[in-house]
Design an enzyme around this catalytic site. Sequence first.
Site, PDB file in Angstrom:
ATOM      1  N   LYS A 126       3.793  -6.946   4.289  1.00 28.17           N
ATOM      2  CA  LYS A 126       3.525  -5.567   3.885  1.00 28.17           C
ATOM      3  C   LYS A 126       3.061  -4.788   5.113  1.00 28.17           C
ATOM      4  O   LYS A 126       2.586  -5.347   6.092  1.00 28.17           O
ATOM      5  CB  LYS A 126       2.456  -5.493   2.811  1.00 28.17           C
ATOM      6  CG  LYS A 126       1.081  -5.858   3.308  1.00 28.17           C
ATOM      7  CD  LYS A 126       0.040  -4.893   2.835  1.00 28.17           C
ATOM      8  CE  LYS A 126       0.308  -3.548   3.443  1.00 28.17           C
ATOM      9  NZ  LYS A 126      -0.941  -2.888   3.909  1.00 28.17           N
ATOM     10  N   ASN A 135      -0.612  10.899   5.596  1.00 30.34           N
ATOM     11  CA  ASN A 135      -1.887  10.575   6.229  1.00 30.34           C
ATOM     12  C   ASN A 135      -2.896  11.710   6.251  1.00 30.34           C
ATOM     13  O   ASN A 135      -4.073  11.486   6.493  1.00 30.34           O
ATOM     14  CB  ASN A 135      -1.639  10.045   7.639  1.00 30.34           C
ATOM     15  CG  ASN A 135      -1.047   8.656   7.597  1.00 30.34           C
ATOM     16  OD1 ASN A 135      -1.688   7.741   7.110  1.00 30.34           O
ATOM     17  ND2 ASN A 135       0.187   8.523   8.028  1.00 30.34           N
ATOM     18  N   THR A 156       0.872  -1.182   0.000  1.00 35.42           N
ATOM     19  CA  THR A 156       0.000   0.000   0.000  1.00 35.42           C
ATOM     20  C   THR A 156       0.909   1.232   0.000  1.00 35.42           C
ATOM     21  O   THR A 156       1.410   1.617  -1.031  1.00 35.42           O
ATOM     22  CB  THR A 156      -0.957  -0.021   1.210  1.00 35.42           C
ATOM     23  OG1 THR A 156      -0.209  -0.287   2.374  1.00 35.42           O
ATOM     24  CG2 THR A 156      -2.014  -1.072   1.017  1.00 35.42           C
ATOM     25  N   GLU A 182       5.627   4.580   7.566  1.00 37.46           N
ATOM     26  CA  GLU A 182       5.197   5.730   6.769  1.00 37.46           C
ATOM     27  C   GLU A 182       6.033   6.964   7.069  1.00 37.46           C
ATOM     28  O   GLU A 182       6.056   7.442   8.196  1.00 37.46           O
ATOM     29  CB  GLU A 182       3.716   6.007   7.004  1.00 37.46           C
ATOM     30  CG  GLU A 182       2.854   4.975   6.293  1.00 37.46           C
ATOM     31  CD  GLU A 182       1.368   5.145   6.536  1.00 37.46           C
ATOM     32  OE1 GLU A 182       0.604   4.722   5.666  1.00 37.46           O
ATOM     33  OE2 GLU A 182       1.000   5.683   7.579  1.00 37.46           O
ATOM     34  N   THR A 206      -1.947  -1.529   6.769  1.00 37.20           N
ATOM     35  CA  THR A 206      -2.251  -2.706   7.593  1.00 37.20           C
ATOM     36  C   THR A 206      -1.013  -3.561   7.525  1.00 37.20           C
ATOM     37  O   THR A 206      -0.297  -3.521   6.548  1.00 37.20           O
ATOM     38  CB  THR A 206      -3.430  -3.517   6.999  1.00 37.20           C
ATOM     39  OG1 THR A 206      -4.654  -2.979   7.492  1.00 37.20           O
ATOM     40  CG2 THR A 206      -3.377  -4.986   7.381  1.00 37.20           C
ATOM     41  N   THR A 266      -9.839  10.604   0.193  1.00 38.07           N
ATOM     42  CA  THR A 266     -10.575   9.374  -0.073  1.00 38.07           C
ATOM     43  C   THR A 266     -11.633   9.603  -1.139  1.00 38.07           C
ATOM     44  O   THR A 266     -12.090  10.706  -1.337  1.00 38.07           O
ATOM     45  CB  THR A 266     -11.255   8.878   1.215  1.00 38.07           C
ATOM     46  OG1 THR A 266     -11.882   9.980   1.846  1.00 38.07           O
ATOM     47  CG2 THR A 266     -10.243   8.286   2.153  1.00 38.07           C
TER      48      THR A 266
END
Lengths: 385, 385
Positions: free
Chosen positions: B172, B380, B150, B262, B183, B385
């Site tokens: 991952k 983030n 991701t 991240e 995740t 979205t």
Amino acid sequence: MEKPQKIRVVPRGFYSYVTSAGIKDTSLDLGVIYSEVEAQAAAVFTQNKVCGNPVKVAQRHIRQGKIQALIVNSKNSNVATGREGYEAALQLCQKVGEELSINPQRVFPASTGVIGRRFPIEKIVTAISGLKEKLVTPPDFVSFAKAIMTTDTYPKFGERSLGKAHLVGVAKGSGMIAPNMATMLAFFFTDAQLSSNQLRKILKETVKKTFNCLSIDSDTSTSDTVLVLANGLGGPVSEDEFRKNFLSLAEELTMHLARDGEGATKLFLVDVLEAKNDQEAHKIGLSIINSPLVKTAIYKGDPNWGRIFMAIGKTPGVRVVEEKIQLFWGPEKIASENLTALHKYLVENEVVHLEVRLGLGQGKARVYGCDLTEEYVRINAYYTT
Amino acid sequence: MEKPQKIRVVPRGFYSYVTSAGIKDTSLDLGVIYSEVEAQAAAVFTQNKVCGNPVKVAQRHIRQGKIQALIVNSKNSNVATGREGYEAALQLCQKVGEELSINPQRVFPASTGVIGRRFPIEKIVTAISGLKEKLVTPPDFVSFAKAIMTTDTYPKFGERSLGKAHLVGVAKGSGMIAPNMATMLAFFFTDAQLSSNQLRKILKETVKKTFNCLSIDSDTSTSDTVLVLANGLGGPVSEDEFRKNFLSLAEELTMHLARDGEGATKLFLVDVLEAKNDQEAHKIGLSIINSPLVKTAIYKGDPNWGRIFMAIGKTPGVRVVEEKIQLFWGPEKIASENLTALHKYLVENEVVHLEVRLGLGQGKARVYGCDLTEEYVRINAYYTT
């Protein structure tokens, strides 16, 4: 949110002295508040097991419920400074006691700033030499609020009137801690006549609903302190009226602390309702406002409500029923599914309000947080000690 | 840290299919691994009470300890999608079962991606139409690792040889969760002959020491899953040898996940030693690597060790003795007080190692974290979205 501008009426019998002791530079870094009579007093402190030397001394001095002077410095927290730091905190109270001809045990010390650096006791002792002559009344609470600032972007204070008596509150804090340059401190001064037992009870209740519901970054300061002094010179007040005013002033200061969180652009208010009980509501609320992913979403208005579900679900020791969870945003109770309206609400408002309904019971809690921004990282990463 | 380049030897009897189902765009977003015989299997899942529909289905299917096919997609986590989402996860297994002529209960589903959006079951069903013909062997684990990425910046995989048998691991994850697009998932494939009971025991032990000691941002995914499949085609192995190799491969993948957190620029390894017991060492370690103030200090090399003390002190339910705490940095065990050397060490190294000695007992734990950077906020906050 409007920033506080000035204080109109101050409680009787308090004096102040605010200066730069030159701990780091020439900005204001030292403040003293003195009451002409011993004040009834109550305080609460950080839960961090590594706590500052001033906290250790203040915990001893508050035991008898009487304080006459408060001395607060910024730029050095006197934490993790060993025996020498403890002696320095004691020496500071000793010196204030001598200068003001009062019992050193009636002096309440508080320090905020970098951890683990030798405490510059000599500079402070020099700065308070001849303290009695330097005190002014009415006290300058606004300058005092400035002197105890660290990464705060504005001084935080407020006031309430209770008939003839008055109540002033001053607070600082920008991270719950930033060991370089922060910590949460709040001081309340009133001339209302209340016993230390009354103050203790009211303070405990109030802190539980306000400062303990605030989180900027989930870190817990080694120096957090909330103190209330009541010197009685304004005469008796209704305990209930005092409690209400004290709570509302503490809420106001809590909102300022959250709004002015390090790097924050938004105040994030969360009401958790219909929890099994108040304690679970509180835990879930903190899980939401501490989640870096929720905080970043609030920052740029990402209507990513899945992150709220995640934060609710990860709360340790709390059971929830996914299907019963409902989220409502803002005064118009926007539902999460309404992504466009939600995005607009998040982007356009400096105060973001979320109501979480869990459908499990009557428990509720309000918590206070802020967004997480690049500026938070900058403030805390680039500062060179 | 060197990124994994390729896999040299693969376990026997596994097949793969990797494609773009077009869930969001044309990048790889779907991977299937199939074993020509039923494999013994064990899995562990997220502790989040709000968990994904694929997790719910996978938890049911793993109960019998046998799995023959794994299907994983990115770009949509199928979390908080209600009854329809659960039916979609079941339907997916049904479809894979039909395509491969195997019991649908032997199919293990996993999904990662945005929360709360309808799961695009039709796209995936279309993509796996004629699956049996599309499978290839030896399986392409590297492409599989890419398909499940991701916000990961590189695919994560590794291998171990155990005599005639082989073990491959693929992982991952970039935030412990980023409900938009992350995740933690890890899948292990071996042709070693081991029972599901043996696998369960080894997996539990290993996860405790590796993936459960990893935290990127303190958030807990709703979809975290670790699965191990052993099809037995490589013959029997020493359980002890397998355990050691499995642990070392899991450690390797954990380090990659932490390093590729991240926005991270550094892997932050913390060994907590001399704690009262292992559990307290673990809690203290997590408190350190989860502290935003510690993470920002690591980022730009601020030798602000007071933040480590703060993080140790705030660990819930753990007593420490401030005077006994010692910190040592890097292979040369730089003491914290040596600010210049510490700053240099922090700035110059991509892997930062901290040893905390508490002076209380024999308990120890290693935890894996990373720094907190502006890029974490950017990733983030700005994703729409």
